[in-house]
Design an enzyme around this catalytic site. Structure first.
Site, PDB file in Angstrom:
ATOM      1  N   LEU A  28      82.194  86.605 -68.165  1.00 52.49           N
ATOM      2  CA  LEU A  28      80.968  85.633 -69.433  1.00 52.49           C
ATOM      3  C   LEU A  28      80.774  84.022 -67.839  1.00 52.49           C
ATOM      4  O   LEU A  28      81.548  84.129 -67.509  1.00 52.49           O
ATOM      5  CB  LEU A  28      82.291  85.548 -69.875  1.00 52.49           C
ATOM      6  CG  LEU A  28      82.389  86.034 -71.565  1.00 52.49           C
ATOM      7  CD1 LEU A  28      83.227  85.554 -72.065  1.00 52.49           C
ATOM      8  CD2 LEU A  28      81.848  87.109 -71.614  1.00 52.49           C
ATOM      9  N   HIS A  58      76.248  83.688 -71.275  1.00 53.42           N
ATOM     10  CA  HIS A  58      77.185  83.463 -72.509  1.00 53.42           C
ATOM     11  C   HIS A  58      77.801  82.884 -73.850  1.00 53.42           C
ATOM     12  O   HIS A  58      77.341  82.652 -74.874  1.00 53.42           O
ATOM     13  CB  HIS A  58      78.375  84.849 -72.578  1.00 53.42           C
ATOM     14  CG  HIS A  58      77.912  85.586 -71.586  1.00 53.42           C
ATOM     15  ND1 HIS A  58      77.849  85.957 -70.363  1.00 53.42           N
ATOM     16  CD2 HIS A  58      77.280  87.539 -71.626  1.00 53.42           C
ATOM     17  CE1 HIS A  58      77.657  86.824 -69.513  1.00 53.42           C
ATOM     18  NE2 HIS A  58      77.316  87.927 -70.704  1.00 53.42           N
ATOM     19  N   GLN A 105      74.628 102.644 -72.627  1.00 55.43           N
ATOM     20  CA  GLN A 105      73.371 102.129 -72.212  1.00 55.43           C
ATOM     21  C   GLN A 105      73.060 102.324 -70.199  1.00 55.43           C
ATOM     22  O   GLN A 105      71.822 101.684 -69.879  1.00 55.43           O
ATOM     23  CB  GLN A 105      72.730 101.014 -72.791  1.00 55.43           C
ATOM     24  CG  GLN A 105      74.293  99.845 -72.181  1.00 55.43           C
ATOM     25  CD  GLN A 105      74.339  98.532 -72.607  1.00 55.43           C
ATOM     26  OE1 GLN A 105      74.703  98.382 -73.995  1.00 55.43           O
ATOM     27  NE2 GLN A 105      73.687  96.724 -72.626  1.00 55.43           N
ATOM     28  N   LEU A 116      67.474  85.393 -74.205  1.00 56.17           N
ATOM     29  CA  LEU A 116      65.765  85.980 -74.117  1.00 56.17           C
ATOM     30  C   LEU A 116      66.055  86.428 -72.710  1.00 56.17           C
ATOM     31  O   LEU A 116      65.022  87.034 -71.930  1.00 56.17           O
ATOM     32  CB  LEU A 116      64.890  84.508 -73.985  1.00 56.17           C
ATOM     33  CG  LEU A 116      64.361  84.208 -75.300  1.00 56.17           C
ATOM     34  CD1 LEU A 116      63.857  82.957 -75.934  1.00 56.17           C
ATOM     35  CD2 LEU A 116      63.567  85.412 -75.859  1.00 56.17           C
ATOM     36  N   LYS A 117      66.977  86.154 -71.838  1.00 52.38           N
ATOM     37  CA  LYS A 117      67.039  86.761 -69.691  1.00 52.38           C
ATOM     38  C   LYS A 117      66.748  87.748 -70.185  1.00 52.38           C
ATOM     39  O   LYS A 117      65.978  88.454 -69.712  1.00 52.38           O
ATOM     40  CB  LYS A 117      68.961  86.757 -69.485  1.00 52.38           C
ATOM     41  CG  LYS A 117      69.007  87.764 -68.696  1.00 52.38           C
ATOM     42  CD  LYS A 117      68.653  86.779 -67.318  1.00 52.38           C
ATOM     43  CE  LYS A 117      69.271  87.463 -65.662  1.00 52.38           C
ATOM     44  NZ  LYS A 117      69.518  88.372 -66.133  1.00 52.38           N
ATOM     45  N   GLN A 128      65.226  93.499 -74.675  1.00 57.67           N
ATOM     46  CA  GLN A 128      66.224  93.547 -75.912  1.00 57.67           C
ATOM     47  C   GLN A 128      65.586  92.914 -77.043  1.00 57.67           C
ATOM     48  O   GLN A 128      65.984  93.596 -78.176  1.00 57.67           O
ATOM     49  CB  GLN A 128      67.314  93.342 -75.469  1.00 57.67           C
ATOM     50  CG  GLN A 128      68.263  93.416 -75.891  1.00 57.67           C
ATOM     51  CD  GLN A 128      69.879  93.165 -75.543  1.00 57.67           C
ATOM     52  OE1 GLN A 128      70.513  94.145 -74.194  1.00 57.67           O
ATOM     53  NE2 GLN A 128      71.090  92.157 -75.407  1.00 57.67           N
ATOM     54  N   VAL A 148      69.245  80.492 -69.800  1.00 57.92           N
ATOM     55  CA  VAL A 148      70.384  79.554 -68.565  1.00 57.92           C
ATOM     56  C   VAL A 148      70.292  79.732 -67.012  1.00 57.92           C
ATOM     57  O   VAL A 148      70.451  81.081 -66.638  1.00 57.92           O
ATOM     58  CB  VAL A 148      71.572  79.473 -69.328  1.00 57.92           C
ATOM     59  CG1 VAL A 148      72.491  78.405 -68.541  1.00 57.92           C
ATOM     60  CG2 VAL A 148      71.914  78.948 -70.626  1.00 57.92           C
ATOM     61  N   LEU A 204      71.607  83.125 -64.499  1.00 58.96           N
ATOM     62  CA  LEU A 204      72.648  83.668 -64.429  1.00 58.96           C
ATOM     63  C   LEU A 204      72.777  84.923 -65.276  1.00 58.96           C
ATOM     64  O   LEU A 204      71.974  85.635 -66.036  1.00 58.96           O
ATOM     65  CB  LEU A 204      73.889  82.535 -65.201  1.00 58.96           C
ATOM     66  CG  LEU A 204      73.986  81.187 -64.988  1.00 58.96           C
ATOM     67  CD1 LEU A 204      74.628  80.948 -65.636  1.00 58.96           C
ATOM     68  CD2 LEU A 204      74.220  81.482 -63.700  1.00 58.96           C
TER      69      LEU A 204
HETATM   70  P1  AMP Z   1      75.599  91.079 -70.857  1.00 60.22           P
HETATM   71  O1  AMP Z   1      76.229  90.663 -71.217  1.00 60.22           O
HETATM   72  O2  AMP Z   1      74.715  90.957 -69.541  1.00 60.22           O
HETATM   73  O3  AMP Z   1      75.769  92.193 -71.835  1.00 60.22           O
HETATM   74  O4  AMP Z   1      74.606  90.206 -71.700  1.00 60.22           O
HETATM   75  C1  AMP Z   1      75.108  89.220 -73.481  1.00 60.22           C
HETATM   76  C2  AMP Z   1      74.147  88.820 -73.706  1.00 60.22           C
HETATM   77  O5  AMP Z   1      74.135  87.278 -73.279  1.00 60.22           O
HETATM   78  C3  AMP Z   1      72.600  89.109 -74.232  1.00 60.22           C
HETATM   79  O6  AMP Z   1      71.587  88.354 -75.399  1.00 60.22           O
HETATM   80  C4  AMP Z   1      71.902  88.146 -73.065  1.00 60.22           C
HETATM   81  O7  AMP Z   1      70.506  88.183 -73.103  1.00 60.22           O
HETATM   82  C5  AMP Z   1      72.438  87.228 -73.119  1.00 60.22           C
HETATM   83  N1  AMP Z   1      72.677  86.147 -71.115  1.00 60.22           N
HETATM   84  C6  AMP Z   1      73.112  87.128 -70.083  1.00 60.22           C
HETATM   85  N2  AMP Z   1      72.744  85.826 -69.417  1.00 60.22           N
HETATM   86  C7  AMP Z   1      72.366  84.650 -69.897  1.00 60.22           C
HETATM   87  C8  AMP Z   1      72.070  83.653 -69.398  1.00 60.22           C
HETATM   88  N3  AMP Z   1      71.455  83.739 -67.866  1.00 60.22           N
HETATM   89  N4  AMP Z   1      70.878  83.077 -70.337  1.00 60.22           N
HETATM   90  C9  AMP Z   1      70.996  83.364 -71.493  1.00 60.22           C
HETATM   91  N5  AMP Z   1      71.569  84.712 -71.911  1.00 60.22           N
HETATM   92  C10 AMP Z   1      72.242  85.466 -71.596  1.00 60.22           C
END
Ligand code: AMP
EC number: 6.3.2.1
Length: 287
Positions: free
Chosen positions: A33, A37, A61, A148-149, A153, A176, A184
């Protein structure tokens, strides 16, 4: 915060909240995290009574030559961060719990998955759509929070929820970034300091492209992508996977520069593949 590893225990734990008509917010993640997140949890806490986070590195995936095995994991640290952020239930199933049988059923969203990461990671979004559907069935949230990163998706999940009548509100949340602009990502941990420095070109070039679009300095969306490509190519360690400018959320080819546009990039620095994007809305709604 309760840590739960089985589907049945999560279902029964959430039952009283459901009967009491509490709103359940859900934040699906793959763990390791960071503040991206946590921003989803914060948004969920503003809008929901109960917040469920899942941490599951979903093998479905990842392609055969991708980084499933080396995906970063630190569950103890994740627990602390999730607890601190106010998560009520942390769902942490293992692969056997999520996929006890050989699955014969998959969820596939058409069209939107054909471009960008869908094109360069075949099967990736089938894995995402399938696991998110399963998680939605297990948690049955009122609202689910996605960053929205991963803009593609978000578009895929929104379409899936619409098409399959899944009763959940999808809440897209802003990207973020570190103070230097790098979006991030759990994978940033793999970047050397030189790669990190060079990777700043992603956010920088996207920001510049957005500004130039606003100043009407492009004549076509191809020019937008070309501009971003040229900027990224100034960095010796950057290997471009894709750069594209598409209508959002349909991810079809744009008709004009005044469509709602997504400028999206995927670039490798060494063995680390980074994605970033910027949304340019023309209906007065900026992201
Ligand atoms: P992940 O653990 O990478 O699968 O991400 C889990 C969730 O966190 C997904 O909805 C990602 O889009 C979101 N997420 C990952 N990085 C960021 C970020 N830098 N800013 C905003 N949301 C993020």
């Amino acid at each position: 915060m309760r840590v739960i590893t089985t589907k049945s225990e999560l279902r029964s734990s959430l039952q009283p909240s459901r009967i009491a008509r509490k709103t359940i917010g859900f934040v699906p993640t793959m763990g390791y995290l960071h503040e991206g997140h946590i921003s989803l949890v914060k948004q969920a806490k503003l809008e929901c009574d109960i917040v469920v986070m899942s941490i599951f590195v979903n093998p479905l995936q990842f392609g055969p030559n991708e980084d499933l095995d080396r995906y970063p994991r630190d569950f103890e640290r994740d627990c602390e961060l999730a607890k601190e952020a106010g998560v009520d239930y942390l769902f942490h199933p293992d692969v056997q719990e999520m996929y006890p049988n050989q699955s014969l059923t998959y969820v596939r969203v058409g069209q939107i998955t054909e471009k960008l990461c869908g094109a360069s990671r075949p099967g990736h979004f089938d894995g995402v759509a399938t696991v998110v559907t399963k998680l939605f069935q297990i948690v049955q949230p009122d609202r689910a929070y996605f960053g929205l990163k991963d803009a593609q998706q978000v578009a895929v999940i929104e379409q899936m929820v619409l098409d399959l009548d899944i009763p959940v509100i999808i809440v897209p949340c802003e990207i973020v970034r570190e103070s230097d602009g790098l979006a991030l990502s759990s994978r940033n941990v793999f970047l050397t300091s030189e790669q990190h420095q060079q990777a700043l070109i992603l956010s920088k070039s996207l920001r510049m492209a957005k500004d130039k679009l606003a100043s009407h300095l492009f004549e076509s969306t191809d020019q937008v992508s070309q501009f971003v490509i040229q900027q990224i190519q100034t960095q010796s360690l950057a290997e471009i996977d894709y750069v594209d400018t598409l209508q959002y959320p349909s991810l079809q080819n744009p008709n004009s520069l005044t469509d709602d546009l997504l400028i999206a990039v995927a670039v490798r620095f060494g063995s680390t593949r980074l994605i970033d994007n910027v949304l340019v809305r023309h209906n007065n709604k900026e992201c």
